[in-house]
Design a protein around this motif. Structure first.
Motif, PDB file in Angstrom:
ATOM      1  N   LEU A   2       0.958  -1.110  -0.212  1.00 46.67           N
ATOM      2  CA  LEU A   2      -0.051   0.131   0.009  1.00 46.67           C
ATOM      3  C   LEU A   2       1.017   1.374  -0.257  1.00 46.67           C
ATOM      4  O   LEU A   2       0.656   2.266  -0.699  1.00 46.67           O
ATOM      5  N   TYR A   6       0.842   4.103  -3.139  1.00 43.89           N
ATOM      6  CA  TYR A   6       0.822   5.276  -2.837  1.00 43.89           C
ATOM      7  C   TYR A   6       1.740   6.271  -3.227  1.00 43.89           C
ATOM      8  O   TYR A   6       1.662   7.389  -3.909  1.00 43.89           O
ATOM      9  N   THR A  20       1.192   8.939  -6.287  1.00 45.99           N
ATOM     10  CA  THR A  20       1.441  10.429  -5.898  1.00 45.99           C
ATOM     11  C   THR A  20       2.488  11.039  -6.616  1.00 45.99           C
ATOM     12  O   THR A  20       2.537  12.264  -7.400  1.00 45.99           O
ATOM     13  N   LYS A  31     -12.226   9.774  -6.094  1.00 52.22           N
ATOM     14  CA  LYS A  31     -11.241   9.711  -5.256  1.00 52.22           C
ATOM     15  C   LYS A  31     -11.377   8.689  -3.982  1.00 52.22           C
ATOM     16  O   LYS A  31     -10.386   7.770  -3.996  1.00 52.22           O
ATOM     17  N   LYS A  32     -12.479   8.573  -3.504  1.00 55.17           N
ATOM     18  CA  LYS A  32     -12.789   7.597  -2.421  1.00 55.17           C
ATOM     19  C   LYS A  32     -12.892   6.073  -2.952  1.00 55.17           C
ATOM     20  O   LYS A  32     -12.194   5.217  -2.518  1.00 55.17           O
ATOM     21  N   LYS A  56     -11.481   4.972  -5.629  1.00 57.02           N
ATOM     22  CA  LYS A  56     -10.163   4.819  -6.184  1.00 57.02           C
ATOM     23  C   LYS A  56      -9.210   4.450  -5.252  1.00 57.02           C
ATOM     24  O   LYS A  56      -8.332   3.176  -5.279  1.00 57.02           O
ATOM     25  N   TRP A  57      -9.307   4.915  -4.068  1.00 56.21           N
ATOM     26  CA  TRP A  57      -8.270   4.433  -2.849  1.00 56.21           C
ATOM     27  C   TRP A  57      -8.785   3.374  -2.238  1.00 56.21           C
ATOM     28  O   TRP A  57      -7.968   2.368  -1.937  1.00 56.21           O
ATOM     29  N   LEU A 113      -7.474   0.695  -4.460  1.00 57.45           N
ATOM     30  CA  LEU A 113      -5.979   0.488  -4.406  1.00 57.45           C
ATOM     31  C   LEU A 113      -5.679  -0.080  -3.076  1.00 57.45           C
ATOM     32  O   LEU A 113      -4.695  -1.258  -3.298  1.00 57.45           O
ATOM     33  N   ILE A 114      -6.332   0.045  -2.031  1.00 55.49           N
ATOM     34  CA  ILE A 114      -6.164  -0.583  -1.002  1.00 55.49           C
ATOM     35  C   ILE A 114      -6.430  -2.257  -1.013  1.00 55.49           C
ATOM     36  O   ILE A 114      -5.747  -3.269  -0.743  1.00 55.49           O
TER      37      ILE A 114
END
Length: 343
Positions: free
Chosen positions: A138, A142, A146, A244-245, A247-248, A251-252
């Motif tokens: 993770l 990130y 980023t 955005k929410k 997406k993360w 990704l998690i």
């Protein structure tokens, strides 16, 4: 008509997967007939007496050695395929995967440190490795996303892949340094780094299954969002998706799937790149089909690669990561240059 064709494709996929799984259990130093395998499996599951014609050694080979190995390979392949499917969709990048973005390498650093130090969280016990793999993966994804976004706001194919691979090389150098400084555990680390399903137990399978099923049950709820986000975050926001929410969260989940896979088997690449491409080519782009069929394909492909690794060289076993790379590296080049040609 289209629905019937899809059902036929799904049936063929499931049948092919069953055949490969059975072959994975049947083939080895001693070939075991499929009927005997089924007899042993059902006897163990139902706690029924197993035929006297089957000796204890054969039962032990199938139930304690080969079956856990094949199931572990299937779960790891499925987890990596699901992770690759998610990353390619939310990043709108056909070359995005846990392997090319360096997530697998990042997870391997965390797991490597655990193996060297013997660190264990008392409450978690055997779940320590997958947890550290998850967190390391993770952190890596990130950092990659980023920093890439700062370099290229559009996160183009070339930028994200080059930075991900560059970051992966850096992390691999860190892993090599860790290995060089820990001579006592060097053989174990080298063996783990190459990727292998040897000596996998039912406990490993159970832990992998818990993580895999948990992530899948969450992931399958976001198939509609995945379809929408394939077209871009702006379109998703216009429809009402919290891009955005979501997406993360995804990704998690990807990091959890990749990290747990790396924790138990080492770094095995390209499954997460190949499976989504092949499935989308055959079944289209709807994630209600792409996600589960990618898992099926990835798991089956991993079992097939592990079988090749076991039988290709007599009296020896190749690292399964080498087998997947021999297939995956040319596939990666094909996808990359095909996309450049289209442009």
């Amino acid at each position: 008509m289209k629905t019937m064709k899809t059902k036929i494709k799904i049936f063929i996929s499931i049948l092919s997967s069953i055949i490969v799984l059975v072959l994975g259990v049947a083939i080895g130093s001693v070939y075991v007939e499929p009927l005997k395998i089924l007899t042993i499996i059902f006897g163990k599951i139902l706690s029924q007496p197993i035929s006297a014609d089957l000796n204890e050694n054969l039962i032990s080979i199938i139930w304690d050695i080969r079956l856990p190995r094949v199931l572990a390979a299937f779960l790891v392949g499925g987890a990596l395929a699901a992770s690759g499917t998610v990353m390619q969709s939310i990043l709108k990048n056909p070359l995005a995967s846990s392997y090319t973005l360096g997530v697998s390498s990042g997870a391997s650093v965390g797991v490597g440190l655990v193996l060297i130090t013997g660190f264990s969280i008392p409450v978690l016990g055997n779940f320590t490795l997958p947890l550290i793999g998850l967190l390391s993966g993770l952190i890596t994804v990130y950092l990659v996303i980023t920093i890439t976004a700062q370099i290229d706001r559009n996160m183009g194919n070339t930028t994200i892949i080059l930075f991900g691979m560059n970051f992966s090389l850096f992390i691999n150098a860190v892993t090599t340094l860790i290995m060089a400084l820990s001579r006592e555990t060097l053989p174990r680390l080298i063996y783990w780094q190459m990727g292998s399903f040897a000596l996998k137990s039912w406990l490993d399978v159970k832990i992998l299954a818990v993580i895999f099923v948990g992530c899948y049950l969450i992931l399958i709820r976001y198939t509609n969002e995945l379809d929408i986000m394939t077209f871009g975050e702006e379109q998703a926001l216009a429809i009402g998706v919290e891009a955005k929410k979501v997406k993360w969260i995804l990704l998690i989940l990807s990091a959890a799937l990749t990290g747990s896979a790396v924790a138990f088997t080492g770094v095995i690449g390209f499954i997460d790149l190949i499976a989504p491409h092949v499935v989308r080519k055959i079944f289209g782009s709807s994630h209600k089909l792409v996600v589960p069929i990618s898992i099926l394909f990835g798991g089956t492909f991993m079992v097939a690669c592990d079988l090749v690794a076991r039988i290709l060289v007599s009296n020896s076993e190749l690292p399964v990561g080498a087998v997947t790379a021999l297939i995956g590296a040319p596939f990666f080049a094909y996808v990359y240059f095909k996309n450049r040609k289209v442009r």
